[in-house]
Motif scaffolding. Sequence first.
Motif, mmCIF file in Angstrom:
data_model
loop_
_atom_site.group_PDB
_atom_site.id
_atom_site.type_symbol
_atom_site.label_atom_id
_atom_site.label_comp_id
_atom_site.label_asym_id
_atom_site.label_seq_id
_atom_site.Cartn_x
_atom_site.Cartn_y
_atom_site.Cartn_z
ATOM 1 N N TYR A 89 0.814 -1.395 0.099
ATOM 2 C CA TYR A 89 0.189 0.074 -0.156
ATOM 3 C C TYR A 89 0.956 1.438 0.042
ATOM 4 O O TYR A 89 0.247 2.321 0.166
ATOM 5 N N GLY A 90 2.153 1.198 -0.128
ATOM 6 C CA GLY A 90 3.102 2.480 -0.034
ATOM 7 C C GLY A 90 4.363 2.080 0.667
ATOM 8 O O GLY A 90 4.830 0.982 0.634
ATOM 9 N N HIS A 91 5.130 3.096 0.965
ATOM 10 C CA HIS A 91 6.410 3.106 1.516
ATOM 11 C C HIS A 91 6.582 3.373 2.843
ATOM 12 O O HIS A 91 5.664 3.988 3.468
ATOM 13 N N PHE A 92 7.302 2.697 3.483
ATOM 14 C CA PHE A 92 7.760 2.762 4.962
ATOM 15 C C PHE A 92 9.054 3.367 5.214
ATOM 16 O O PHE A 92 10.000 3.259 4.379
ATOM 17 N N SER A 93 9.345 4.251 6.249
ATOM 18 C CA SER A 93 10.550 4.824 6.372
ATOM 19 C C SER A 93 10.692 5.021 7.917
ATOM 20 O O SER A 93 9.876 5.120 8.663
ATOM 21 N N CYS A 94 11.978 5.031 8.295
ATOM 22 C CA CYS A 94 12.280 5.056 9.735
ATOM 23 C C CYS A 94 13.470 5.956 9.908
ATOM 24 O O CYS A 94 14.551 5.727 9.082
ATOM 25 N N ASP A 95 13.615 6.924 10.743
ATOM 26 C CA ASP A 95 14.542 7.834 10.878
ATOM 27 C C ASP A 95 14.845 8.225 12.209
ATOM 28 O O ASP A 95 14.106 8.290 13.073
ATOM 29 N N LEU A 96 15.882 8.378 12.669
ATOM 30 C CA LEU A 96 16.514 8.778 13.761
ATOM 31 C C LEU A 96 17.235 10.278 14.037
ATOM 32 O O LEU A 96 18.278 10.300 13.074
ATOM 33 N N ASN A 97 16.649 11.251 14.498
ATOM 34 C CA ASN A 97 17.245 12.451 14.670
ATOM 35 C C ASN A 97 18.038 12.505 16.205
ATOM 36 O O ASN A 97 17.264 12.617 17.156
ATOM 37 N N ILE A 98 19.279 12.276 16.032
ATOM 38 C CA ILE A 98 19.988 11.885 17.514
ATOM 39 C C ILE A 98 20.201 13.559 18.184
ATOM 40 O O ILE A 98 20.068 13.417 19.549
ATOM 41 N N SER A 99 20.173 14.426 17.688
ATOM 42 C CA SER A 99 20.375 15.838 18.238
ATOM 43 C C SER A 99 18.821 16.214 18.951
ATOM 44 O O SER A 99 18.965 16.887 20.050
ATOM 45 N N LYS A 100 17.906 15.604 18.378
ATOM 46 C CA LYS A 100 16.293 15.828 19.025
ATOM 47 C C LYS A 100 16.059 14.551 19.781
ATOM 48 O O LYS A 100 14.940 14.699 20.626
ATOM 49 N N ALA A 101 16.591 13.545 19.822
ATOM 50 C CA ALA A 101 16.308 12.503 20.530
ATOM 51 C C ALA A 101 15.009 11.875 20.274
ATOM 52 O O ALA A 101 14.238 11.761 20.942
ATOM 53 N N VAL A 102 14.781 11.983 18.525
ATOM 54 C CA VAL A 102 13.453 11.449 18.176
ATOM 55 C C VAL A 102 13.606 10.526 16.918
ATOM 56 O O VAL A 102 14.435 10.532 16.286
ATOM 57 N N MET A 103 12.710 9.357 17.183
ATOM 58 C CA MET A 103 12.642 8.618 16.019
ATOM 59 C C MET A 103 11.357 8.679 15.241
ATOM 60 O O MET A 103 10.509 8.799 16.181
ATOM 61 N N THR A 104 11.526 8.778 14.111
ATOM 62 C CA THR A 104 10.300 8.815 13.547
ATOM 63 C C THR A 104 9.882 7.709 12.414
ATOM 64 O O THR A 104 10.852 7.271 11.721
ATOM 65 N N LEU A 105 8.507 7.239 12.584
ATOM 66 C CA LEU A 105 8.145 6.129 11.719
ATOM 67 C C LEU A 105 7.061 6.825 10.784
ATOM 68 O O LEU A 105 6.331 7.242 11.192
ATOM 69 N N ILE A 106 7.188 6.611 9.516
ATOM 70 C CA ILE A 106 6.423 6.942 8.428
ATOM 71 C C ILE A 106 5.685 5.747 7.661
ATOM 72 O O ILE A 106 6.470 5.273 7.062
ATOM 73 N N LEU A 107 4.309 5.808 7.939
ATOM 74 C CA LEU A 107 3.864 4.609 7.471
ATOM 75 C C LEU A 107 2.802 4.952 6.193
ATOM 76 O O LEU A 107 2.801 6.294 6.111
ATOM 77 N N PRO A 108 2.276 4.137 5.481
ATOM 78 C CA PRO A 108 1.323 4.375 4.542
ATOM 79 C C PRO A 108 0.150 5.301 5.061
ATOM 80 O O PRO A 108 -0.046 5.223 5.953
ATOM 81 N N ASP A 109 -0.615 5.810 4.151
ATOM 82 C CA ASP A 109 -1.779 6.507 4.541
ATOM 83 C C ASP A 109 -1.534 7.982 5.624
ATOM 84 O O ASP A 109 -2.287 8.107 5.974
ATOM 85 N N SER A 110 -0.338 8.250 5.152
ATOM 86 C CA SER A 110 -0.096 9.530 5.757
ATOM 87 C C SER A 110 0.091 9.434 7.333
ATOM 88 O O SER A 110 -0.128 10.304 8.159
ATOM 89 N N ILE A 111 0.390 8.261 7.959
ATOM 90 C CA ILE A 111 0.568 8.034 9.139
ATOM 91 C C ILE A 111 2.157 8.192 9.635
ATOM 92 O O ILE A 111 2.973 7.805 9.003
ATOM 93 N N LYS A 112 2.280 9.351 10.639
ATOM 94 C CA LYS A 112 3.436 9.758 10.851
ATOM 95 C C LYS A 112 3.718 9.301 12.560
ATOM 96 O O LYS A 112 2.985 10.057 13.140
ATOM 97 N N LEU A 113 4.403 8.591 13.202
ATOM 98 C CA LEU A 113 4.705 8.405 14.380
ATOM 99 C C LEU A 113 6.098 8.846 14.912
ATOM 100 O O LEU A 113 7.148 8.612 14.259
ATOM 101 N N GLU A 114 6.118 9.718 15.873
ATOM 102 C CA GLU A 114 7.307 10.287 16.576
ATOM 103 C C GLU A 114 7.426 9.712 18.002
ATOM 104 O O GLU A 114 6.602 9.894 18.836
ATOM 105 N N TYR A 115 8.717 9.249 18.350
ATOM 106 C CA TYR A 115 8.885 8.714 19.494
ATOM 107 C C TYR A 115 9.967 9.441 19.954
ATOM 108 O O TYR A 115 11.192 9.419 19.777
ATOM 109 N N ASN A 116 9.475 10.189 21.313
ATOM 110 C CA ASN A 116 10.675 10.883 22.041
ATOM 111 C C ASN A 116 11.550 9.927 22.837
ATOM 112 O O ASN A 116 10.948 9.138 23.750
#
Length: 301
Positions: free
Chosen positions: A187-214
């Motif tokens: 149904y689309g693409h997934f991506s996972c990114d880590l911003n160590i300076s902000k200490a945030v992990m971001t998961l982007i899932l299909p259907d415009s779902i964006k999850l941010e973990y502090n």
Amino acid sequence: MKFGCAFREYLQEEREWFVDEKCAHVEYIRLKKVLKSCRKDTSSDKDQLCQCQSCPLCDQQFFSELMKEASDVVGYFSSRVKHLLHLHIATGLQRYVLRLRQCFKNDRQALAQEGRILIEYIAMNAIAMRKILKKYDKVHSSVNGENFKSRMHAEHVELLHSPWLIELGAFYLNSSGLDGCELGGVYGHFSCDLNISKAVMTLILPDSIKLEYNLTCAICLDFVFNPYALSCGHIFCKSCACSAASVMIFQGLKAANPESKCPICREVGAYSKAVRMLELDLLMKRRYYVVQRKLEREAGW
């Protein structure tokens, strides 16, 4: 492609991926038919919607089944991810055997493939859950579907708020050695990114779902070290969580008083099912070391 067609296509692939009978999924297509049966059959307007806030015809089959399906999906997802990560971070004799197997079989690639399948599994079921609840509220002109999400949160069966999803994202970043990765799906693409300076992990899932973990511990206000996720979903350093629960570190969080509360949301008994985040711990230590070395070089140390 409409979601109904995409979900049907996904289910066909799912049967090939998951051969065990314990595999569960949201019965999106069947529940959609239940909602269609709730439309008023009037001669003037076949598409007129049911105007009742709560419908016995739908509710008897709808919310109880959805809750069971959500619980089954979360349980199956958690057990599969536990098994996958156990193989990835195996120790002792098992690690030796796995290393020996890699001489004859590319286990690393197989683990990555299973991880991709599991991410797609939880994402597709979460999208199906969200869409069928939205459909319910539209048919009944109600907010019962939206309220059901709060009930799922209270009973810890929200599909995208499992600590094992964070562990799976950390697994991919650890496997790639990078701060970001992308995966393809039905149904689309997934991506996972880590911003160590902000200490945030971001998961982007299909259907415009964006999850941010502090990834900052709310107690010591530093990067989480030896992180544990409480049953409510909040993540703390083990030492900080033990201090908040008034237990010694060597005793572990399982020794916490059943009445102990989460320091953030104040949920009672949040320590009883705490999850040790091994992949996240490896990721944070690796990236923190890289950042520290970079700062030292810039400072001329």
